[in-house]
Design a protein around this motif. Structure first.
Motif, PDB file in Angstrom:
ATOM      1  N   ALA A 142       3.974   4.968  -7.056  1.00  0.00           N
ATOM      2  CA  ALA A 142       2.597   5.155  -6.602  1.00  0.00           C
ATOM      3  C   ALA A 142       1.644   4.705  -7.707  1.00  0.00           C
ATOM      4  O   ALA A 142       1.857   5.005  -8.879  1.00  0.00           O
ATOM      5  N   GLY A 143       0.623   3.974  -7.338  1.00  0.00           N
ATOM      6  CA  GLY A 143      -0.360   3.496  -8.303  1.00  0.00           C
ATOM      7  C   GLY A 143      -0.069   2.101  -8.836  1.00  0.00           C
ATOM      8  O   GLY A 143      -0.942   1.486  -9.450  1.00  0.00           O
ATOM      9  N   THR A 144       1.147   1.582  -8.599  1.00  0.00           N
ATOM     10  CA  THR A 144       1.484   0.237  -9.062  1.00  0.00           C
ATOM     11  C   THR A 144       0.572  -0.782  -8.371  1.00  0.00           C
ATOM     12  O   THR A 144       0.394  -0.733  -7.151  1.00  0.00           O
ATOM     13  N   PRO A 145      -0.029  -1.722  -9.142  1.00  0.00           N
ATOM     14  CA  PRO A 145      -0.831  -2.772  -8.501  1.00  0.00           C
ATOM     15  C   PRO A 145       0.030  -3.649  -7.592  1.00  0.00           C
ATOM     16  O   PRO A 145       1.193  -3.920  -7.918  1.00  0.00           O
ATOM     17  N   VAL A 146      -0.540  -4.044  -6.468  1.00  0.00           N
ATOM     18  CA  VAL A 146       0.166  -4.878  -5.491  1.00  0.00           C
ATOM     19  C   VAL A 146      -0.673  -6.106  -5.195  1.00  0.00           C
ATOM     20  O   VAL A 146      -1.891  -5.995  -4.995  1.00  0.00           O
ATOM     21  N   ARG A 147      -0.037  -7.269  -5.188  1.00  0.00           N
ATOM     22  CA  ARG A 147      -0.685  -8.489  -4.714  1.00  0.00           C
ATOM     23  C   ARG A 147       0.189  -9.134  -3.659  1.00  0.00           C
ATOM     24  O   ARG A 147       1.407  -9.220  -3.821  1.00  0.00           O
ATOM     25  N   PHE A 148      -0.439  -9.590  -2.597  1.00  0.00           N
ATOM     26  CA  PHE A 148       0.267 -10.361  -1.575  1.00  0.00           C
ATOM     27  C   PHE A 148      -0.070 -11.830  -1.802  1.00  0.00           C
ATOM     28  O   PHE A 148      -1.255 -12.193  -1.845  1.00  0.00           O
ATOM     29  N   PRO A 165      23.180  -7.331 -14.930  1.00  0.00           N
ATOM     30  CA  PRO A 165      21.796  -7.811 -14.822  1.00  0.00           C
ATOM     31  C   PRO A 165      20.918  -6.900 -13.973  1.00  0.00           C
ATOM     32  O   PRO A 165      20.569  -7.233 -12.848  1.00  0.00           O
ATOM     33  N   TRP A 166      20.556  -5.726 -14.478  1.00  0.00           N
ATOM     34  CA  TRP A 166      19.679  -4.828 -13.719  1.00  0.00           C
ATOM     35  C   TRP A 166      18.252  -5.369 -13.749  1.00  0.00           C
ATOM     36  O   TRP A 166      17.735  -5.739 -14.806  1.00  0.00           O
ATOM     37  N   ALA A 167      17.607  -5.372 -12.592  1.00  0.00           N
ATOM     38  CA  ALA A 167      16.199  -5.779 -12.527  1.00  0.00           C
ATOM     39  C   ALA A 167      15.335  -4.600 -12.963  1.00  0.00           C
ATOM     40  O   ALA A 167      15.586  -3.474 -12.564  1.00  0.00           O
ATOM     41  N   GLY A 168      14.326  -4.860 -13.782  1.00  0.00           N
ATOM     42  CA  GLY A 168      13.418  -3.793 -14.184  1.00  0.00           C
ATOM     43  C   GLY A 168      12.413  -3.508 -13.090  1.00  0.00           C
ATOM     44  O   GLY A 168      12.054  -4.401 -12.322  1.00  0.00           O
ATOM     45  N   PRO A 169      11.962  -2.247 -12.978  1.00  0.00           N
ATOM     46  CA  PRO A 169      10.919  -1.935 -11.989  1.00  0.00           C
ATOM     47  C   PRO A 169       9.657  -2.750 -12.274  1.00  0.00           C
ATOM     48  O   PRO A 169       9.361  -3.033 -13.435  1.00  0.00           O
ATOM     49  N   PRO A 170       8.926  -3.114 -11.232  1.00  0.00           N
ATOM     50  CA  PRO A 170       7.779  -4.004 -11.427  1.00  0.00           C
ATOM     51  C   PRO A 170       6.562  -3.276 -12.022  1.00  0.00           C
ATOM     52  O   PRO A 170       6.222  -2.188 -11.581  1.00  0.00           O
ATOM     53  N   ALA A 171       5.940  -3.880 -13.044  1.00  0.00           N
ATOM     54  CA  ALA A 171       4.661  -3.367 -13.553  1.00  0.00           C
ATOM     55  C   ALA A 171       3.567  -3.714 -12.554  1.00  0.00           C
ATOM     56  O   ALA A 171       2.601  -2.977 -12.372  1.00  0.00           O
ATOM     57  N   GLU A 172       3.736  -4.866 -11.923  1.00  0.00           N
ATOM     58  CA  GLU A 172       2.858  -5.270 -10.820  1.00  0.00           C
ATOM     59  C   GLU A 172       3.774  -5.774  -9.707  1.00  0.00           C
ATOM     60  O   GLU A 172       4.715  -6.522  -9.979  1.00  0.00           O
ATOM     61  N   ALA A 197     -11.815 -13.917   7.108  1.00  0.00           N
ATOM     62  CA  ALA A 197     -12.180 -13.204   5.875  1.00  0.00           C
ATOM     63  C   ALA A 197     -11.106 -12.173   5.518  1.00  0.00           C
ATOM     64  O   ALA A 197     -10.754 -12.003   4.346  1.00  0.00           O
ATOM     65  N   ALA A 198     -10.590 -11.487   6.536  1.00  0.00           N
ATOM     66  CA  ALA A 198      -9.548 -10.480   6.280  1.00  0.00           C
ATOM     67  C   ALA A 198      -8.287 -11.136   5.721  1.00  0.00           C
ATOM     68  O   ALA A 198      -7.652 -10.601   4.814  1.00  0.00           O
ATOM     69  N   LEU A 199      -7.938 -12.298   6.262  1.00  0.00           N
ATOM     70  CA  LEU A 199      -6.731 -12.983   5.776  1.00  0.00           C
ATOM     71  C   LEU A 199      -6.913 -13.431   4.330  1.00  0.00           C
ATOM     72  O   LEU A 199      -5.971 -13.395   3.537  1.00  0.00           O
ATOM     73  N   ARG A 200      -8.133 -13.834   3.977  1.00  0.00           N
ATOM     74  CA  ARG A 200      -8.408 -14.198   2.570  1.00  0.00           C
ATOM     75  C   ARG A 200      -8.329 -12.962   1.684  1.00  0.00           C
ATOM     76  O   ARG A 200      -7.724 -12.993   0.608  1.00  0.00           O
ATOM     77  N   THR A 201      -8.922 -11.870   2.167  1.00  0.00           N
ATOM     78  CA  THR A 201      -8.862 -10.612   1.411  1.00  0.00           C
ATOM     79  C   THR A 201      -7.410 -10.205   1.165  1.00  0.00           C
ATOM     80  O   THR A 201      -7.033  -9.824   0.054  1.00  0.00           O
ATOM     81  N   PHE A 202      -6.616 -10.314   2.217  1.00  0.00           N
ATOM     82  CA  PHE A 202      -5.220  -9.877   2.155  1.00  0.00           C
ATOM     83  C   PHE A 202      -4.482 -10.559   0.995  1.00  0.00           C
ATOM     84  O   PHE A 202      -3.739  -9.913   0.259  1.00  0.00           O
ATOM     85  N   THR A 203      -4.673 -11.857   0.839  1.00  0.00           N
ATOM     86  CA  THR A 203      -3.907 -12.587  -0.181  1.00  0.00           C
ATOM     87  C   THR A 203      -4.684 -12.762  -1.494  1.00  0.00           C
ATOM     88  O   THR A 203      -4.241 -13.496  -2.374  1.00  0.00           O
ATOM     89  N   SER A 204      -5.833 -12.092  -1.632  1.00  0.00           N
ATOM     90  CA  SER A 204      -6.558 -12.237  -2.898  1.00  0.00           C
ATOM     91  C   SER A 204      -6.940 -10.894  -3.512  1.00  0.00           C
ATOM     92  O   SER A 204      -7.136 -10.803  -4.721  1.00  0.00           O
ATOM     93  N   ALA A 205      -7.008  -9.849  -2.704  1.00  0.00           N
ATOM     94  CA  ALA A 205      -7.507  -8.569  -3.229  1.00  0.00           C
ATOM     95  C   ALA A 205      -6.408  -7.811  -3.975  1.00  0.00           C
ATOM     96  O   ALA A 205      -5.224  -8.076  -3.819  1.00  0.00           O
ATOM     97  N   ALA A 206      -6.859  -6.863  -4.810  1.00  0.00           N
ATOM     98  CA  ALA A 206      -5.943  -5.992  -5.550  1.00  0.00           C
ATOM     99  C   ALA A 206      -5.674  -4.747  -4.716  1.00  0.00           C
ATOM    100  O   ALA A 206      -6.596  -4.016  -4.359  1.00  0.00           O
TER     101      ALA A 206
END
Lengths: 261, 285
Positions: free
Chosen positions: B276-282, B166-173, B190-199
């Motif tokens: 590098a370049g992969t979208p990240v969401r927290f 069961p290999w995990a695939g690399p994340p698209a996001e 505001a920063a804490l909201r940005t942190f968990t909502s921004a791309a």
């Protein structure tokens, strides 16, 4: 889940704050360096006595003790809040003597900041007993407290690209001895002639300066042996393997201002 | 006689990794160890090795190795072409490499880090109980260079029969669950909201020490310097430029920038494979 406690530290009731640090860690914040040292000593005492739940890492900082690898941090936070924490005393912890030649390139600058002659820096620096508050920056690099506030000096405005192993240095409230050659911005006042005892991963106790250890700087020649330990575990077992002077990396990515040296 | 692998092509960055050296953070020693730990363990299990036997961790460009005796290997983690003397071989399953043949672990077609496990494990000299290369403090074996020779341990037994792995695939996001960090209160609401909502995106300046991000900076509510404090694996530290840095296995043990959040360890394997370049969401855990 920040929990405030009123554990008795330093002989008086001092607030400690248990801050969340993930699912399996707790960052305990204390009001000052002295009570941080006392709390750290208490954690080690309780662990030695088998009176602490499993903790993988106990990492002191300037005003904090990180307890990492804890099964239930919230339960531990509640227990800690009720601890009696005796103050650290002058005889708590092993003593290590570090021989120093006071010949550093910043000796004159530090002497000027202290308002003394360059020849007097060694006697002043060596007249205090220090304690390893915490480690960081590089393996075996200890941040030593004990210099009185009027002798605190700023970092150099321009860091050096290379500070040699064994350099005895000052910055802010801290003294340190560089266990290996690295870049660094501290004021260099002297040299430990043989820095190899500071870090030897082949030795059972890899670091000479572990948190809680007391340190005395003695003018080289006066010491009985390099890096002598008294009153505790024999720290210097083997100095023949040499200092680790690998330059495979420096504290760069994401390291904070205090993590640099 | 000890089996040896010669690095014919060492690749961009190939290091020896195992489960690392936790328990020494109070001495300033990073934990280190394989960034994609589940991939390391799976590769080892497929060979009948102890799950934390030392492996080679490659970075983006793979590596090529020539054994001096027959060996069995598994290449897993980031997907990549695998060849033996130029002939295609299996990825993610045991491959026999005859003495003198060249195993080529190609460039990752997705993800970042491929793992090369060999039956018997990599037998580098342990330092503080681990064979891992620690790039922050330079402990453990140096990164592989062309011509380097890597010793292989003695296999515990025969390689088990192949099984579906069961290999995990690399994340698209890269979606990172976060819990509040010890210094979340150093940031504005505001920063804490940005942190968990921004791309955010994975920065090309990421490494084994930290996954750096690009995106909106987080504004501090508190000014000033934080006295050095202990840092956990998965800490999200915010340096003065305001861009979150996720601490990976070679992270410094103490630091002076505030930690806004902590990512649980099981989520870090995906971070190790986010190019590098992969979208990240927290997202709040």
């Amino acid at each position: 889940m920040t929990a405030h406690g009123t554990a008795h530290t330093g002989g008086r009731t001092g607030a400690l704050t248990a801050r969340p640090a993930g699912r399996h860690a707790l960052l305990v914040e204390l009001p000052d360096a002295e009570r941080t040292a006392a709390f750290h000593a208490e954690v080690l005492r309780r662990r030695a006595a088998g009176a602490l739940p499993p903790v993988e890492e106990i990492v002191p900082g300037a005003r904090t003790v990180l307890l990492d690898g804890v099964p239930d941090p919230e339960a531990l936070a509640r227990r800690i809040a009720g601890w009696e924490v005796p103050p650290v005393t002058d005889d708590t912890g092993d003593v290590v003597e570090i021989p120093v030649r006071y010949d550093g390139p910043d000796l004159a600058d530090v002497a000027a900041l202290w308002g003394v002659g360059p020849g007097e820096v060694g006697a002043l620096h060596g007249s205090h007993t220090y304690r390893v508050a915490f480690c960081g920056f590089a393996p075996g690099f200890g941040y030593l407290t004990g210099l009185p506030p009027h002798l605190h000096v700023p970092r150099r405005s321009t860091p050096r690209t290379r500070v040699p192993a064994g350099a005895v240095a000052l910055a802010g409230p801290y003294s340190a001895v560089y266990p290996r050659a690295t870049p660094g911005g501290w004021q260099l006042i002297g040299t430990m002639p043989d820095p190899r005892p500071l870090w030897d991963p082949a030795r059972e106790r890899a670091a000479l300066l572990t948190p809680g250890t007391r340190v005395r700087f003695v003018t080289a020649g006066d010491a009985t042996a390099a890096g002598t330990t008294t009153g505790g575990a024999a720290a210097v077992a083997d100095t023949t393997t040499g200092a680790n002077t690998t330059t495979g990396g420096t504290a760069a990515a994401g390291a904070g201002p205090e993590a640099g040296a | 006689m000890t089996t040896k692998l010669t690095a014919v092509r060492s690749g961009a960055l190939t290091t020896v990794q195992d489960a690392g050296r936790p328990g020494h953070a109070h001495l300033g020693v990073p934990r280190s160890g394989a960034l994609d730990a589940p991939a390391m363990r799976l590769a080892n299990r497929l060979l009948g090795n102890a799950s934390d036997a030392a492996v080679l961790e490659t970075t983006l460009t793979g590596c090529a190795l020539r054994p001096d005796q027959d060996v069995t290997v598994v290449v897993g983690g980031a997907p990549c072409p695998v060849t033996v003397d130029g002939r295609p071989a299996a990825w993610g399953a045991p491959v026999r490499v005859p003495a003198g043949s060249v195993l080529d672990v190609g460039a990752a077609t997705a993800g970042v880090r491929s793992y090369v496990a060999v039956a018997g494990g990599v037998a580098a000299e342990p330092v503080l109980g681990s064979r891992s290369t620690d790039l922050l403090s330079g402990l453990g074996p140096a990164p592989l260079r062309d011509g380097d020779v890597v010793a292989v341990g003695t296999p515990a037994g025969p390689v088990p029969a192949p099984v579906a792995a069961p290999w995990a695939g690399p994340p698209a996001e890269l979606v990172l669950p976060v819990r509040p960090g010890p210094r979340a209160d150093w940031f504005t609401a505001a920063a804490l909201r940005t942190f968990t909502s921004a791309a955010y995106r994975v920065s090309p300046h990421s490494n084994r020490i930290g996954l750096r991000t690009e995106g909106p900076p987080l504004e501090r509510a508190a000014a000033g310097e934080l006295p050095s404090e202990g840092m956990v694996l998965g800490a999200v530290q915010v340096p003065p430029d305001g861009r979150p840095v996720l601490f990976l296995h070679d992270h410094p043990t103490t630091g002076g920038y505030p930690v806004v959040a902590v990512v649980p360890e099981p989520a870090l394997a995906a971070a190790a494979q986010a190019a590098a370049g992969t979208p990240v969401r927290f997202t709040p855990a």
